[in-house]
Each structure stands twice: as structure tokens, then as C-alpha cells.
Scaffold this motif. Structure first.
Motif, PDB file in Angstrom:
ATOM      1  N   LYS A  28      44.707  38.095  42.767  1.00 51.16           N
ATOM      2  CA  LYS A  28      45.644  36.833  42.492  1.00 51.16           C
ATOM      3  C   LYS A  28      44.630  35.642  42.356  1.00 51.16           C
ATOM      4  O   LYS A  28      44.890  34.807  41.543  1.00 51.16           O
ATOM      5  CB  LYS A  28      46.889  36.789  43.228  1.00 51.16           C
ATOM      6  CG  LYS A  28      48.014  37.786  42.942  1.00 51.16           C
ATOM      7  CD  LYS A  28      49.168  37.640  43.731  1.00 51.16           C
ATOM      8  CE  LYS A  28      49.914  36.368  43.799  1.00 51.16           C
ATOM      9  NZ  LYS A  28      51.143  36.301  44.525  1.00 51.16           N
ATOM     10  N   ALA A  48      51.922  38.506  40.027  1.00 45.95           N
ATOM     11  CA  ALA A  48      51.658  37.190  40.043  1.00 45.95           C
ATOM     12  C   ALA A  48      52.748  36.324  40.632  1.00 45.95           C
ATOM     13  O   ALA A  48      52.467  35.519  41.102  1.00 45.95           O
ATOM     14  CB  ALA A  48      51.210  36.586  38.658  1.00 45.95           C
ATOM     15  N   ASP A  49      53.950  36.536  40.202  1.00 48.50           N
ATOM     16  CA  ASP A  49      55.069  35.855  40.549  1.00 48.50           C
ATOM     17  C   ASP A  49      55.712  36.133  42.048  1.00 48.50           C
ATOM     18  O   ASP A  49      56.713  35.618  42.556  1.00 48.50           O
ATOM     19  CB  ASP A  49      56.286  35.895  39.552  1.00 48.50           C
ATOM     20  CG  ASP A  49      56.689  37.378  39.140  1.00 48.50           C
ATOM     21  OD1 ASP A  49      56.012  38.340  39.551  1.00 48.50           O
ATOM     22  OD2 ASP A  49      57.792  37.398  38.636  1.00 48.50           O
ATOM     23  N   ARG A  50      55.326  37.328  42.598  1.00 51.56           N
ATOM     24  CA  ARG A  50      55.526  37.891  43.769  1.00 51.56           C
ATOM     25  C   ARG A  50      54.736  36.942  45.125  1.00 51.56           C
ATOM     26  O   ARG A  50      53.596  36.870  44.719  1.00 51.56           O
ATOM     27  CB  ARG A  50      55.320  39.165  43.913  1.00 51.56           C
ATOM     28  CG  ARG A  50      56.053  39.827  45.172  1.00 51.56           C
ATOM     29  CD  ARG A  50      55.972  41.436  45.088  1.00 51.56           C
ATOM     30  NE  ARG A  50      56.967  41.828  44.040  1.00 51.56           N
ATOM     31  CZ  ARG A  50      58.165  42.298  44.443  1.00 51.56           C
ATOM     32  NH1 ARG A  50      58.547  42.013  45.564  1.00 51.56           N
ATOM     33  NH2 ARG A  50      58.857  42.752  43.341  1.00 51.56           N
ATOM     34  N   GLN A  51      55.409  36.645  46.144  1.00 52.37           N
ATOM     35  CA  GLN A  51      54.892  35.897  46.893  1.00 52.37           C
ATOM     36  C   GLN A  51      54.070  36.841  48.020  1.00 52.37           C
ATOM     37  O   GLN A  51      53.394  36.321  49.041  1.00 52.37           O
ATOM     38  CB  GLN A  51      55.854  35.027  47.873  1.00 52.37           C
ATOM     39  CG  GLN A  51      56.442  33.951  47.084  1.00 52.37           C
ATOM     40  CD  GLN A  51      55.307  32.860  46.928  1.00 52.37           C
ATOM     41  OE1 GLN A  51      54.632  32.414  47.928  1.00 52.37           O
ATOM     42  NE2 GLN A  51      55.006  32.347  45.830  1.00 52.37           N
ATOM     43  N   TYR A  57      53.620  43.699  48.005  1.00 53.29           N
ATOM     44  CA  TYR A  57      53.174  44.234  46.930  1.00 53.29           C
ATOM     45  C   TYR A  57      53.472  45.689  47.074  1.00 53.29           C
ATOM     46  O   TYR A  57      53.573  46.446  45.883  1.00 53.29           O
ATOM     47  CB  TYR A  57      51.874  43.792  46.495  1.00 53.29           C
ATOM     48  CG  TYR A  57      51.530  42.353  46.447  1.00 53.29           C
ATOM     49  CD1 TYR A  57      52.223  41.703  45.944  1.00 53.29           C
ATOM     50  CD2 TYR A  57      50.658  42.051  47.402  1.00 53.29           C
ATOM     51  CE1 TYR A  57      51.841  40.273  45.860  1.00 53.29           C
ATOM     52  CE2 TYR A  57      50.386  40.637  47.468  1.00 53.29           C
ATOM     53  CZ  TYR A  57      51.034  39.681  46.770  1.00 53.29           C
ATOM     54  OH  TYR A  57      50.730  38.423  46.898  1.00 53.29           O
ATOM     55  N   ASP A  62      55.512  46.356  41.939  1.00 56.24           N
ATOM     56  CA  ASP A  62      55.455  45.790  40.472  1.00 56.24           C
ATOM     57  C   ASP A  62      54.252  46.508  39.882  1.00 56.24           C
ATOM     58  O   ASP A  62      52.982  46.020  39.839  1.00 56.24           O
ATOM     59  CB  ASP A  62      54.845  44.387  40.406  1.00 56.24           C
ATOM     60  CG  ASP A  62      56.092  43.320  40.836  1.00 56.24           C
ATOM     61  OD1 ASP A  62      57.345  43.766  40.853  1.00 56.24           O
ATOM     62  OD2 ASP A  62      55.676  42.290  41.853  1.00 56.24           O
TER      63      ASP A  62
END
Length: 132
Positions: free
Chosen positions: A56, A88-91, A94, A117
Motif C-alpha cells: 500500500k 487500499a480502503d481497508r485499515q 487483510y 479483499d
């Protein structure tokens, strides 16, 4: 006392453990999900998530750090071009670990570790949303 010593040793010395985790991470990046023992899956999760965090970031230093650990340039390319943009939008968080039960031969607890994802799953869900 083992205060703040989180490393799961997996009955291996440091070099063997590092190679094992690097190879498991490469397999996870290549195939999207892998079936392994629960202990290895739990040890793999923080390593794989750190690799996604490097992906990222996306700069040259992060790419070189990933190559230094994984030792496979094509896998690093997949990580930076497919897996990291999908997350990309996950903090964080994963990876997903799903318990499978005991292995037939030695009753070792088995698990599947996979990306939350995945690029393929994101494409399917976007097609379903477009159809609705």
C-alpha cells in the motif's frame, strides 16, 4: 519470563522459520488462499499483513523491502499491482483464517488463510452490483 515475546517458534530455528514464513507468504500471494496448519496460519497472518502494508505504501523502498523478505520479484509485482490496490480502503485485517478441523493423519488442526479483499472477489461483487 516471556513478557512481550510474541514470536511463534513453530519448532524451527530462526532461519528456517523465516524461510517458511516467506514461502507461505509467497504462496498466499500467488494463490489467494492456502490450506495449512492453524499454528502456521496464525504465524503467517502478521507477516502477510505487513507485506500488504508495504504494498500500500508503494514506494521504491517498500518494494525493495518486500523483495528482500520474499525473494521472488514476480510475487512482489503481484502484491504491489493486484493485492495492495484491492485492500487500499481497508485499515488493516487483510487476511481471514477459517478453521477446518483435524487432519486425518496426525490430527493437527487445519485452517484456510485467505485475503479478505481479493481482486477476483471484488470484480465478481462489482458485476453483481451492476446487474442489480
Amino acid at each position: 519470563m516471556r513478557h512481550r515475546n510474541k514470536t511463534v517458534k513453530l519448532q524451527r530455528d530462526a532461519a528456517h522459520r523465516r524461510s517458511l514464513l516467506a514461502n507461505l507468504t509467497c504462496s498466499l500471494i500467488e494463490h489467494g488462499k492456502i490450506r495449512t496448519t492453524l499454528a502456521k496460519a496464525k504465524a503467517l497472518r502478521p507477516v502477510a499483513e505487513k507485506m500488504v502494508t508495504l504494498g500500500k505504501r508503494g514506494d521504491l523502498h517498500a518494494r525493495r523491502q518486500a523483495v528482500a523478505f520474499l525473494r521472488q520479484k514476480d510475487v512482489v509485482k503481484t502484491l504491489f499491482e493486484e493485492i495492495a490496490p484491492a485492500a487500499a480502503d481497508r485499515q488493516g485485517g487483510y487476511c481471514r483464517i477459517t478453521k477446518l478441523g483435524a487432519r486425518q493423519s496426525d490430527s493437527a488442526p487445519m485452517a484456510i488463510i485467505e485475503w479478505v479483499d481479493t481482486p477476483a472477489a471484488a470484480a465478481v461483487s462489482s458485476e453483481e452490483a451492476a446487474d442489480a
